[in-house]
Design an enzyme around this catalytic site. Structure first.
Site, PDB file in Angstrom:
ATOM      1  N   GLU A 243       0.828  -1.210   0.000  1.00  0.00           N
ATOM      2  CA  GLU A 243       0.000   0.000   0.000  1.00  0.00           C
ATOM      3  C   GLU A 243       0.859   1.255   0.000  1.00  0.00           C
ATOM      4  OE1 GLU A 243      -2.561   2.192  -0.746  1.00  0.00           O
ATOM      5  OE2 GLU A 243      -3.629   0.412  -0.063  1.00  0.00           O
ATOM      6  N   ASP A 247       1.083   3.956  -3.116  1.00  0.00           N
ATOM      7  CA  ASP A 247       0.649   5.345  -2.947  1.00  0.00           C
ATOM      8  C   ASP A 247       1.745   6.329  -3.356  1.00  0.00           C
ATOM      9  OD1 ASP A 247      -1.744   4.402  -1.974  1.00  0.00           O
ATOM     10  OD2 ASP A 247      -1.247   4.713   0.130  1.00  0.00           O
ATOM     11  N   SER A 441      -7.296   1.764  -4.029  1.00  0.00           N
ATOM     12  CA  SER A 441      -6.121   2.330  -3.370  1.00  0.00           C
ATOM     13  C   SER A 441      -5.230   3.064  -4.355  1.00  0.00           C
ATOM     14  CB  SER A 441      -5.280   1.219  -2.736  1.00  0.00           C
ATOM     15  OG  SER A 441      -5.666   0.982  -1.418  1.00  0.00           O
TER      16      SER A 441
END
Length: 511
Positions: A243, A247, A441
């Site tokens: 994650e 990002d 995400s």
């Protein structure tokens, strides 16, 4: 000590664990809680209409009052609690003390519960506060420290642990997607700061250097900021590092000229909220856009959390800070198994840009098709209608249906969408491993990168863009095919012309 008359803090507790699974805990342990305070006065309407407040003006005129903070401190000291921090802009007072003293102060009862392999504190009833603080305290966070959110990413897999870049011809780097989608050119996000909220995992600088070198880009400046004891803590490629790296690499590839500030906090409602308020009120890094790829179905949050998080996002809107949040990766059920439809929070906040997902097919760098991402019940774009937040003014003419659960006329999710299917996902580098990752995400940092580009191009913060894009959706390319029906009963939503509860207004590329 004689306890003063107390008032229950409505919405501070949500029953979710059977009593027989709860155990006693060490009441002598010292913990820290965050007490949220009211504003001095309501925010001006002009701040949401293109005239944002400065952080300095906000703290002076609209933050918490010194008098209110002192009353809370005095209350804490009466109960043997120690002041850790007071931040009037964030409307927060942090108090530390033994669990036994915190229980007495807030009329709480805490137990222990084992979740997977770890033990967590569980609140067994609503918190109460001294009657003279009833209208001052809006929430108490940190007594219960169970994990509150999950990361909204999915790793592309085909009979292997994960797919490498070479084995994924239909995967993209974020800069490639920026070109395919027609994001602004001639700008890099220079002068902007992109804030990213993380509730676990970490990044390795060598990965970032190697990744951006591979893209032919200068590695962006990335800062790690600790919140409530959270820290940059990389581990393995198949954990939360996926994650974090997703990002950073997506936002950085879209807006390589922007600085990136990553706020690491524990995965609790306290840590999550404190990371958000720290990012919003960060007068050093001054993020103009914040990306959030962690969340959970609304049904899992206390009313206290929904209200206090929403108030923080409202503050961001008044400060001209855009909040982008993933809408979820399990379609209309949002990971729940009760047969009902659910929307994800924070994406369901009316002050957040909810980011849904698509499946993108490209030939010769041109889009040949783009539909709602829906591969299975566990791999599909989140979206639907809030059962908590009312329909906002900007969606009055968007054709948002009532909730399929309650017939409540609620906020529609998402607002926009972009590529999220892991099979047409994002090429990233995580802990030395080439991986392809999808999920909404990825859409949140993609949109955050776009906002940074637009802020530089337009020489002003995009801020609270909802009214603008709903009044004139010409900056979005509508997605009209597909659905996100993932409940056992086949309920959910279908894409169509205009806004829909699968992909919102479509793929945003300009304002």
């Amino acid at each position: 000590m004689t306890r003063k008359t107390s008032i229950k803090l409505s919405g501070s507790y949500k029953a979710s664990i059977p009593a027989e699974k709860l155990q006693e805990l060490d009441k002598e342990e010292t913990i820290t809680v965050t007490v949220r305070l009211r504003r001095k006065k309501e925010l001006p309407a002009e701040a949401f209409k293109g005239k944002p407040l400065s952080r300095e003006t906000y703290e002076k005129e609209y933050g918490a009052s010194q008098e209110d903070a002192e009353k809370v401190e005095a209350f804490g000291h009466e109960h043997l609690l120690t002041t850790v921090n007071v931040d009037l802009a964030r409307r927060s007072v942090q108090l530390s003390g033994k669990i036994s003293d915190l229980e007495k102060a807030f009329g709480a009862d805490l137990k222990s519960c084992k979740i997977k392999s770890a033990h967590f504190r569980v609140l067994t009833r609503e918190v109460s506060v001294s009657a003279d603080l009833e209208n001052i305290i809006t929430g108490v966070f940190g007594l219960d420290n169970r994990p509150i959110a999950r990361p909204m990413f999915q790793v592309a897999k085909k009979n292997v642990k994960f797919i490498s870049h070479a084995a994924a011809p239909q995967a993209f780097t974020a800069d490639q997607l920026a070109g395919i989608y027609g994001f602004p050119t001639g700008v890099s996000g220079k002068g902007q700061c992109i804030g990213i909220i993380e509730l676990g995992g970490g990044f390795r600088k060598t990965d970032l250097t190697n990744y951006f070198k591979g893209l032919g880009m200068t590695t962006p400046v990335v800062k790690a900021i600790a919140v409530d004891g959270g820290k940059n803590d990389p581990s393995t490629a198949d954990g939360a590092d996926g994650e974090v790296m997703l990002d950073i690499e997506v936002a950085g590839a879209v807006a390589p000229g922007a600085q990136i500030a990553v706020y690491f906090a524990p995965n609790t409602d306290q840590g999550f909220l404190d990371a958000i308020t720290q990012a919003i009120h960060d007068t050093t890094n001054k993020p103009s856009v914040i990306s959030i790829s962690w969340g959970a179905a609304e049904v899992n949050w206390t009313d206290q959390s929904l209200d206090n998080f929403n108030e923080a996002f409202k503050t961001a809107a008044a400060l001209g800070v855009t909040i982008c949040a993933a809408a979820g990766d399990s379609g209309s059920r949002d990971g729940e198994t009760d047969g009902k439809v659910h929307v994800d929070f924070p994406a369901s906040s009316p002050y957040v840009l909810g980011c849904g997902g698509t499946k993108l097919v490209v030939n010769n760098n041109q889009i040949s098709s783009e539909t709602v991402w829906h591969e299975s019940s566990d791999s599909a774009s989140g979206g639907g209608v809030s059962d908590y937040f009312p329909l906002p003014d900007y969606q009055q003419n968007a054709g948002v249906p009532v909730s399929l659960n309650t017939k409540f006329k609620g906020r529609g999710v998402p607002d926009v969408a972009a590529d999220a299917d892991p099979d047409t996902g994002y090429k990233v580098l995580v802990d030395g491993e080439q991986m392809v990752i999808g999920g909404t995400s990825a859409v949140a940092p993609l949109m955050a990168g776009l906002i940074a580009l637009l802020n530089e191009k337009n020489k002003k913060p995009a801020g609270y863009i909802h009214s603008q894009i709903y009044a004139d959706p010409s900056g979005c390319r509508d997605i009209t095919a597909g659905d996100n029906k993932t409940t056992s009963g086949g309920t959910g939503y279908i894409a169509g012309d205009g806004w829909d509860p699968c992909t919102g207004l479509g793929v945003l590329s300009s304002l």
